[in-house]
Design a protein around this motif. Sequence first.
Motif, PDB file in Angstrom:
ATOM      1  N   ILE A  18     -34.569  84.492  56.386  1.00 26.25           N
ATOM      2  CA  ILE A  18     -33.762  85.335  55.503  1.00 26.25           C
ATOM      3  C   ILE A  18     -33.204  84.433  54.404  1.00 26.25           C
ATOM      4  CG2 ILE A  18     -31.823  86.939  55.369  1.00 26.25           C
ATOM      5  CD1 ILE A  18     -32.130  87.252  58.442  1.00 26.25           C
ATOM      6  N   PHE A  19     -33.251  84.907  53.161  1.00 24.67           N
ATOM      7  CA  PHE A  19     -32.865  84.054  52.037  1.00 24.67           C
ATOM      8  C   PHE A  19     -31.813  84.724  51.160  1.00 24.67           C
ATOM      9  CE2 PHE A  19     -37.295  83.259  53.083  1.00 24.67           C
ATOM     10  CZ  PHE A  19     -37.297  81.892  53.288  1.00 24.67           C
ATOM     11  N   ILE A  20     -30.877  83.896  50.675  1.00 23.42           N
ATOM     12  CA  ILE A  20     -29.969  84.294  49.611  1.00 23.42           C
ATOM     13  C   ILE A  20     -30.170  83.298  48.483  1.00 23.42           C
ATOM     14  CG2 ILE A  20     -27.577  84.647  48.908  1.00 23.42           C
ATOM     15  CD1 ILE A  20     -26.883  85.217  51.800  1.00 23.42           C
ATOM     16  N   VAL A  21     -30.549  83.789  47.323  1.00 21.51           N
ATOM     17  CA  VAL A  21     -30.835  82.926  46.171  1.00 21.51           C
ATOM     18  C   VAL A  21     -29.762  83.142  45.109  1.00 21.51           C
ATOM     19  CG1 VAL A  21     -32.498  82.344  44.371  1.00 21.51           C
ATOM     20  CG2 VAL A  21     -33.308  83.010  46.649  1.00 21.51           C
ATOM     21  N   LYS A  22     -29.048  82.074  44.800  1.00 12.00           N
ATOM     22  CA  LYS A  22     -28.037  82.142  43.741  1.00 12.00           C
ATOM     23  C   LYS A  22     -28.658  81.663  42.437  1.00 12.00           C
ATOM     24  CE  LYS A  22     -23.685  80.248  42.070  1.00 12.00           C
ATOM     25  NZ  LYS A  22     -22.656  79.201  42.228  1.00 12.00           N
ATOM     26  N   HIS A  23     -28.664  82.532  41.445  1.00 16.77           N
ATOM     27  CA  HIS A  23     -29.193  82.193  40.125  1.00 16.77           C
ATOM     28  C   HIS A  23     -28.215  82.716  39.076  1.00 16.77           C
ATOM     29  CE1 HIS A  23     -32.001  81.160  37.032  1.00 16.77           C
ATOM     30  NE2 HIS A  23     -32.105  82.407  36.612  1.00 16.77           N
ATOM     31  N   ILE A  24     -27.584  81.791  38.373  1.00 14.97           N
ATOM     32  CA  ILE A  24     -26.506  82.094  37.419  1.00 14.97           C
ATOM     33  C   ILE A  24     -25.386  82.808  38.197  1.00 14.97           C
ATOM     34  CG2 ILE A  24     -25.932  83.065  35.154  1.00 14.97           C
ATOM     35  CD1 ILE A  24     -28.904  83.075  34.495  1.00 14.97           C
ATOM     36  N   GLN A  25     -25.147  84.091  37.935  1.00 13.91           N
ATOM     37  CA  GLN A  25     -24.081  84.803  38.633  1.00 13.91           C
ATOM     38  C   GLN A  25     -24.614  85.799  39.671  1.00 13.91           C
ATOM     39  OE1 GLN A  25     -20.848  84.108  38.270  1.00 13.91           O
ATOM     40  NE2 GLN A  25     -21.384  82.524  36.760  1.00 13.91           N
ATOM     41  N   ASN A  26     -25.914  85.796  39.873  1.00 11.15           N
ATOM     42  CA  ASN A  26     -26.516  86.747  40.797  1.00 11.15           C
ATOM     43  C   ASN A  26     -26.754  86.095  42.157  1.00 11.15           C
ATOM     44  OD1 ASN A  26     -26.669  88.744  38.786  1.00 11.15           O
ATOM     45  ND2 ASN A  26     -28.612  87.926  38.041  1.00 11.15           N
ATOM     46  N   TYR A  27     -26.579  86.904  43.195  1.00  9.23           N
ATOM     47  CA  TYR A  27     -26.833  86.475  44.565  1.00  9.23           C
ATOM     48  C   TYR A  27     -27.866  87.448  45.158  1.00  9.23           C
ATOM     49  CZ  TYR A  27     -22.674  83.543  44.081  1.00  9.23           C
ATOM     50  OH  TYR A  27     -21.758  82.596  43.668  1.00  9.23           O
ATOM     51  N   ASP A  28     -29.131  87.079  45.047  1.00  8.80           N
ATOM     52  CA  ASP A  28     -30.216  87.965  45.467  1.00  8.80           C
ATOM     53  C   ASP A  28     -30.557  87.735  46.934  1.00  8.80           C
ATOM     54  OD1 ASP A  28     -30.473  89.012  42.856  1.00  8.80           O
ATOM     55  OD2 ASP A  28     -31.656  87.264  42.269  1.00  8.80           O
ATOM     56  N   PHE A  29     -30.976  88.817  47.568  1.00 12.09           N
ATOM     57  CA  PHE A  29     -31.258  88.792  49.009  1.00 12.09           C
ATOM     58  C   PHE A  29     -32.740  89.064  49.243  1.00 12.09           C
ATOM     59  CE2 PHE A  29     -31.553  91.205  53.062  1.00 12.09           C
ATOM     60  CZ  PHE A  29     -31.165  90.182  53.918  1.00 12.09           C
ATOM     61  N   PHE A  30     -33.382  88.246  50.100  1.00 14.53           N
ATOM     62  CA  PHE A  30     -34.805  88.396  50.414  1.00 14.53           C
ATOM     63  C   PHE A  30     -35.000  88.254  51.921  1.00 14.53           C
ATOM     64  CE2 PHE A  30     -34.413  86.429  46.222  1.00 14.53           C
ATOM     65  CZ  PHE A  30     -35.119  87.305  45.432  1.00 14.53           C
ATOM     66  N   THR A  31     -35.882  89.073  52.460  1.00 17.29           N
ATOM     67  CA  THR A  31     -36.144  89.026  53.897  1.00 17.29           C
ATOM     68  C   THR A  31     -37.464  88.343  54.224  1.00 17.29           C
ATOM     69  OG1 THR A  31     -37.106  91.240  53.765  1.00 17.29           O
ATOM     70  CG2 THR A  31     -34.782  91.096  54.403  1.00 17.29           C
ATOM     71  N   THR A  32     -38.165  87.856  53.216  1.00 18.76           N
ATOM     72  CA  THR A  32     -39.406  87.116  53.454  1.00 18.76           C
ATOM     73  C   THR A  32     -39.615  86.110  52.335  1.00 18.76           C
ATOM     74  OG1 THR A  32     -41.820  87.286  53.605  1.00 18.76           O
ATOM     75  CG2 THR A  32     -40.700  88.965  52.339  1.00 18.76           C
ATOM     76  N   VAL A  33     -40.288  85.018  52.646  1.00 21.71           N
ATOM     77  CA  VAL A  33     -40.496  83.964  51.657  1.00 21.71           C
ATOM     78  C   VAL A  33     -41.402  84.431  50.525  1.00 21.71           C
ATOM     79  CG1 VAL A  33     -42.489  82.968  52.829  1.00 21.71           C
ATOM     80  CG2 VAL A  33     -41.047  81.499  51.410  1.00 21.71           C
ATOM     81  N   TYR A  34     -42.246  85.445  50.785  1.00 14.20           N
ATOM     82  CA  TYR A  34     -43.190  85.909  49.765  1.00 14.20           C
ATOM     83  C   TYR A  34     -42.495  86.693  48.651  1.00 14.20           C
ATOM     84  CZ  TYR A  34     -46.432  84.640  53.449  1.00 14.20           C
ATOM     85  OH  TYR A  34     -47.110  83.958  54.407  1.00 14.20           O
ATOM     86  N   ASP A  35     -41.273  87.162  48.898  1.00 21.30           N
ATOM     87  CA  ASP A  35     -40.539  87.885  47.868  1.00 21.30           C
ATOM     88  C   ASP A  35     -39.709  86.955  46.978  1.00 21.30           C
ATOM     89  OD1 ASP A  35     -41.515  90.266  48.824  1.00 21.30           O
ATOM     90  OD2 ASP A  35     -39.806  90.617  50.155  1.00 21.30           O
ATOM     91  N   VAL A  36     -39.549  85.727  47.431  1.00 20.50           N
ATOM     92  CA  VAL A  36     -38.748  84.761  46.671  1.00 20.50           C
ATOM     93  C   VAL A  36     -39.543  84.308  45.449  1.00 20.50           C
ATOM     94  CG1 VAL A  36     -37.578  82.507  46.810  1.00 20.50           C
ATOM     95  CG2 VAL A  36     -37.610  84.030  48.782  1.00 20.50           C
ATOM     96  N   PRO A  37     -38.871  84.016  44.303  1.00 24.78           N
ATOM     97  CA  PRO A  37     -39.586  83.510  43.121  1.00 24.78           C
ATOM     98  C   PRO A  37     -40.490  82.331  43.457  1.00 24.78           C
ATOM     99  CG  PRO A  37     -37.313  83.979  42.571  1.00 24.78           C
ATOM    100  CD  PRO A  37     -37.441  84.206  44.042  1.00 24.78           C
ATOM    101  N   PHE A  38     -41.615  82.228  42.751  1.00 27.43           N
ATOM    102  CA  PHE A  38     -42.693  81.308  43.138  1.00 27.43           C
ATOM    103  C   PHE A  38     -42.225  79.847  43.204  1.00 27.43           C
ATOM    104  CE2 PHE A  38     -46.118  78.405  41.879  1.00 27.43           C
ATOM    105  CZ  PHE A  38     -46.977  78.598  42.937  1.00 27.43           C
ATOM    106  N   ARG A  39     -41.503  79.377  42.192  1.00 32.27           N
ATOM    107  CA  ARG A  39     -41.122  77.961  42.171  1.00 32.27           C
ATOM    108  C   ARG A  39     -40.122  77.619  43.267  1.00 32.27           C
ATOM    109  NH1 ARG A  39     -36.711  76.368  38.757  1.00 32.27           N
ATOM    110  NH2 ARG A  39     -35.445  78.124  38.029  1.00 32.27           N
TER     111      ARG A  39
END
Length: 249
Positions: A18-39
Amino acid sequence: MKVCCFRVFVKEVLWDCIFIVKHIQNYDFFTTVYDVPFRVSAELQSLQFPSNEIDPLLMNGNCLEQVIKIMEQSAYFRKLLVRKMNTITSVDNNNITISVQDINLVEPKKYRLPYTWCNIYEKTDLEYRELENIMAWLSTLGGAFSSLGDQTEHCAIVAGKISIQQLKIALRIGDPITVARCKLYLAISLMQRGQFNTAKSIVKEQYFFVRSQTVIDERLIKMCYGIWCKLRYEKNKYYSIKSKIKKTA
């Protein structure tokens, strides 16, 4: 950019991430690595094996389900989790910091069952079985009146009413093949009462409907052929008798 990764293990085997990605002011939630941005996902490939020195959290399935729901619904909760996870596991050349927290899934003392859904399913299943039972009785009764409908118009009318009741039940069940069969029963009743054009339209419509299905019901196709032959016979018989009456009049 900061990535918080929660690795879920079942009996020391990686089960999910399970992933939480902080980018600028956003905190995005992902339940699989394939949904996370490529880099980011490229860097996460190194997280497939447990190497975290922090003691894992023990959590049962009921608790994990609620945590995931809160993560999905609350951006504030995701923000708090990112702040709490200050331990940095790795930093790549793109300044993507990755924090990891392992979760060991344990068996709960008592499983939480969705009783509301179970009650809905039980009522739906009971209703379906009762409708199937009623449909069987109506088929027997309708068949009897339909066989007498060739000699008595009253029986043909009753058979038509039974077919309409069957059609309503079939629509309630949601089975398109049963709906088509009930319409064919109605066509027989209309044919017995001399409404040949209406019966013809129903038979043709149901024939093309069955042929358009991915899985073709051969029994229904043969039923359409049989009713069509009977329709032609009854129509010729009707007009033959009518012409004889005109000649004798």
